[in-house]
Motif scaffolding. Structure first.
Motif, short mmCIF file in Angstrom:
data_model
loop_
_atom_site.label_atom_id
_atom_site.label_comp_id
_atom_site.label_asym_id
_atom_site.label_seq_id
_atom_site.Cartn_x
_atom_site.Cartn_y
_atom_site.Cartn_z
N SER A 71 -3.15 10.47 22.18
CA SER A 71 -2.31 9.18 22.33
C SER A 71 -1.90 8.65 21.21
O SER A 71 -2.69 8.64 20.02
CB SER A 71 -3.30 8.12 23.19
OG SER A 71 -3.71 8.83 24.24
N ALA A 77 -15.43 -4.44 21.91
CA ALA A 77 -15.17 -3.86 23.06
C ALA A 77 -15.95 -3.27 24.00
O ALA A 77 -15.59 -3.30 25.23
CB ALA A 77 -14.08 -2.64 22.32
N TYR A 78 -17.15 -2.83 23.67
CA TYR A 78 -18.07 -2.11 24.32
C TYR A 78 -19.42 -2.91 24.64
O TYR A 78 -20.29 -2.49 25.11
CB TYR A 78 -18.46 -0.91 23.98
CG TYR A 78 -17.22 -0.11 23.67
CD1 TYR A 78 -16.36 0.19 24.88
CD2 TYR A 78 -16.83 0.47 22.55
CE1 TYR A 78 -15.03 1.11 24.95
CE2 TYR A 78 -15.52 1.37 22.18
CZ TYR A 78 -14.73 1.49 23.35
OH TYR A 78 -13.51 2.39 23.23
N PRO A 88 -17.17 2.91 27.28
CA PRO A 88 -15.65 3.35 26.66
C PRO A 88 -15.16 4.19 27.76
O PRO A 88 -16.02 4.78 28.65
CB PRO A 88 -15.96 4.20 25.26
CG PRO A 88 -17.68 4.40 25.45
CD PRO A 88 -18.17 3.30 26.43
N GLU A 89 -14.00 4.61 27.57
CA GLU A 89 -13.27 5.29 28.74
C GLU A 89 -12.72 6.57 27.78
O GLU A 89 -12.47 6.68 26.79
CB GLU A 89 -12.06 4.56 29.23
CG GLU A 89 -12.49 3.66 30.19
CD GLU A 89 -11.33 2.82 30.56
OE1 GLU A 89 -10.04 3.36 30.47
OE2 GLU A 89 -11.31 1.66 31.17
N ASP A 117 -10.60 9.16 26.23
CA ASP A 117 -9.15 8.92 25.30
C ASP A 117 -9.37 7.94 24.32
O ASP A 117 -8.49 7.51 23.55
CB ASP A 117 -7.88 9.03 26.11
CG ASP A 117 -6.77 9.48 25.44
OD1 ASP A 117 -7.06 10.40 24.65
OD2 ASP A 117 -5.70 9.05 25.60
N ASP A 118 -10.31 6.80 24.45
CA ASP A 118 -10.47 5.86 23.57
C ASP A 118 -10.90 6.28 22.36
O ASP A 118 -11.61 7.34 22.10
CB ASP A 118 -11.83 4.91 23.96
CG ASP A 118 -11.36 3.70 25.09
OD1 ASP A 118 -10.24 3.76 25.42
OD2 ASP A 118 -12.38 3.25 25.43
N VAL A 121 -12.79 5.75 18.96
CA VAL A 121 -14.29 4.78 18.68
C VAL A 121 -14.44 5.23 17.14
O VAL A 121 -14.21 6.14 16.73
CB VAL A 121 -15.09 5.03 19.42
CG1 VAL A 121 -14.69 4.68 21.07
CG2 VAL A 121 -15.76 6.59 19.52
N ARG A 123 -12.45 10.67 19.05
CA ARG A 123 -11.77 10.34 20.28
C ARG A 123 -13.09 10.49 21.18
O ARG A 123 -13.60 11.68 21.51
CB ARG A 123 -10.76 11.26 20.59
CG ARG A 123 -9.90 10.79 21.73
CD ARG A 123 -8.51 11.70 22.05
NE ARG A 123 -7.50 11.49 20.97
CZ ARG A 123 -6.94 10.75 20.99
NH1 ARG A 123 -6.46 9.88 21.92
NH2 ARG A 123 -6.00 10.64 19.99
N CYS A 155 -21.85 9.36 25.36
CA CYS A 155 -20.21 9.67 25.24
C CYS A 155 -20.48 11.22 24.34
O CYS A 155 -21.16 11.33 23.51
CB CYS A 155 -19.47 8.71 23.97
SG CYS A 155 -19.62 7.09 24.73
N LYS A 169 -14.06 -0.16 18.95
CA LYS A 169 -12.60 0.77 19.39
C LYS A 169 -11.72 0.40 18.53
O LYS A 169 -11.38 -0.65 18.06
CB LYS A 169 -12.42 -0.03 20.95
CG LYS A 169 -11.09 0.84 21.34
CD LYS A 169 -10.73 0.38 22.79
CE LYS A 169 -9.32 0.84 23.21
NZ LYS A 169 -9.00 0.56 24.63
N VAL A 203 -7.98 -0.20 17.57
CA VAL A 203 -7.00 -0.93 18.28
C VAL A 203 -5.77 -0.80 17.88
O VAL A 203 -4.53 -0.70 18.54
CB VAL A 203 -7.43 -2.41 18.74
CG1 VAL A 203 -8.42 -2.45 19.62
CG2 VAL A 203 -7.46 -3.09 17.20
#
Length: 125
Positions: free
Chosen positions: A11, A55-56, A61-62, A64-65, A67, A82, A92, A119, A121
């Motif tokens: 990404s 952020a967390y 986290p999701e 593809d984030d 970190v 990632r 994670c 995260k 940004v």
């Protein structure tokens, strides 16, 4: 018929905008310099990123984030990776985009979400 070529899903990361810089100035975001080649081609060594350390606090986290986390085996070292997978219990699986130059969850295993420092940004500036 040729088979489709598989490439990593990388990404893009935007450059900071005025709002991001203002959040950094009021210490809502932190600025970090990338060292090493584990996140190439997205984050070359020497580039700087802004991270959101909050952020967390309220969510996991999701995948593809990107970190920043404490290295599980060297707690004084921060790493940028990632997120590949997230378990509901708050762990994670982290992986560098440049797998051949990355020390990541393949070596040190899952990372607890409380070890995440924030995260990524955007790129700075």
């Amino acid at each position: 018929m040729d088979s489709p070529q598989t490439t990593p899903n990388i990404s893009p990361l935007c450059h900071s905008r005025l709002w991001d810089i203002l959040l950094w100035l009021v210490r809502r975001y932190r600025r970090l310099r990338v060292i090493g080649a584990s996140m190439l081609p997205l984050l070359p060594a020497g580039c700087e990123v802004l991270i959101d350390p909050f952020a967390y606090r309220q969510r996991l986290p999701e995948p593809d984030d990107i970190v920043v986390a404490y290295h599980p085996k060297q707690p004084s070292l921060c790493i940028i990776k990632r997120v590949q997978f997230v378990e509901p219990d708050g762990r994670c699986y982290l992986k560098g985009d440049n797998a051949s130059a990355s020390s990541d969850s393949r070596q040190f295993g899952w990372v607890a979400c409380d070890q995440l420092q924030g995260k990524v940004v955007c790129l700075f500036p």
